[in-house]
Scaffold this motif. Sequence first.
Motif, PDB file in Angstrom:
ATOM      1  N   GLN A  44      17.136 -63.357 -23.263  1.00  0.00           N
ATOM      2  CA  GLN A  44      18.585 -63.020 -22.589  1.00  0.00           C
ATOM      3  C   GLN A  44      19.726 -63.181 -23.825  1.00  0.00           C
ATOM      4  OE1 GLN A  44      20.369 -65.357 -19.339  1.00  0.00           O
ATOM      5  NE2 GLN A  44      21.128 -63.544 -18.431  1.00  0.00           N
ATOM      6  N   ALA A 261      23.220 -58.887 -19.589  1.00  0.00           N
ATOM      7  CA  ALA A 261      22.029 -58.538 -19.625  1.00  0.00           C
ATOM      8  C   ALA A 261      21.073 -59.499 -18.866  1.00  0.00           C
ATOM      9  CB  ALA A 261      21.388 -58.409 -21.240  1.00  0.00           C
ATOM     10  N   TRP A 272      17.955 -52.283 -26.768  1.00  0.00           N
ATOM     11  CA  TRP A 272      19.126 -52.992 -25.994  1.00  0.00           C
ATOM     12  C   TRP A 272      20.364 -53.139 -26.829  1.00  0.00           C
ATOM     13  CZ3 TRP A 272      22.255 -57.050 -26.361  1.00  0.00           C
ATOM     14  CH2 TRP A 272      23.183 -57.370 -25.011  1.00  0.00           C
ATOM     15  N   TRP A 276      23.901 -51.653 -26.815  1.00  0.00           N
ATOM     16  CA  TRP A 276      24.994 -52.609 -26.672  1.00  0.00           C
ATOM     17  C   TRP A 276      25.899 -52.171 -27.647  1.00  0.00           C
ATOM     18  CZ3 TRP A 276      26.794 -55.527 -22.826  1.00  0.00           C
ATOM     19  CH2 TRP A 276      27.722 -56.399 -23.089  1.00  0.00           C
TER      20      TRP A 276
END
Length: 282
Positions: A44, A261, A272, A276
Amino acid sequence: AKQRGRNTFHLFDPDQDRQLQLRQERRQRVAEALARGELRLVDQPQIDMFGGRVVGLEALVRWQHPEEGLLAPNAFLPIIEGSSLEAQLGEWVLEAALKQQRRWLACGIELPVHVNISPAHLLSGTFPERLGNLMARYPEVPARLLKLEVLESAAMHDIQAALDAMRRCQVLGIDFAIDDFGTGFSSLTHLRQLPVDLIKIDQSFVRDMLADPDDMAIVESVIYMANRFRRPMLAEGVETLEHARALVLMGCSLAQGYGIARPMPAEALPTWLEEWQQRHEW
Ligand code: C2E
Ligand code: CA
Ligand code: CA
Ligand code: CA
């Protein structure tokens, strides 16, 4: 069947025995999962809400169960608590995080990864040596890219032992974050003593702070305290833009949460990160 008297001392209680057996079976299944390679890490991202830069990742363990699907840690970590499997699983997680770091470094991604260390594992006595040995096997990964998260309650339970283990890890170049801060009732004196360079405000307070004034008060005072001690802090459980705004106003800019996220498999991270960087929502 024999009748048992009210005050008899029972050496054998069939119910208790059955429970113990069930417990051992469930532990055995976790041991097998570990041996069969059914555990995974998901990551994460953690960001700085000023500017949106990604500052780190937290590695979280999952069990890819052959029948039950992807299991969260609360479905299997409590089962092994207090057994020798706890440290074994902890070492698997550490090594998996180092392997993952090595792969990312090879493709130009350089972000510190946070690993959760269970209290029993940290306080096992040999933890710092074993960590040192493990890290020596991954010389490509600099120590500053590994951060250990220790629960506030664990650090406070036996502060002398925790301090000792943490200091020995610091010699290896490892930094600590104190996890779930606000739930462990630590005093200011203790907070000052601990060699931690990040305070993580527990997600339960952050998540509910907009609706619950008591939670808001806790978040506010942790931020105030962390600032007074010049310790960086990170808010967990940032689920919405409102959470983010409130935290930034209170002086906390590092964040982690579903609003930024959800934990993701390592393979999904590069994409990602790219996406981002192209967005400017935060
Ligand atoms: P934690 O260390 O506090 O980890 C954060 C947990 O909050 C994760 O749950 C994460 O998925 C969840 N979370 C993150 N953002 C949000 C949000 O915005 N809202 C909500 N409601 N939840 C959010 P997860 O992965 O289920 O892990 C639960 C706990 O299990 C962790 O809490 C940690 O204490 C423990 N854990 C996870 N992985 C490991 C591990 O490898 N080793 C050890 N010893 N413990 C672990
Ligand atoms: Ca954590
Ligand atoms: Ca936490
Ligand atoms: Ca937690």
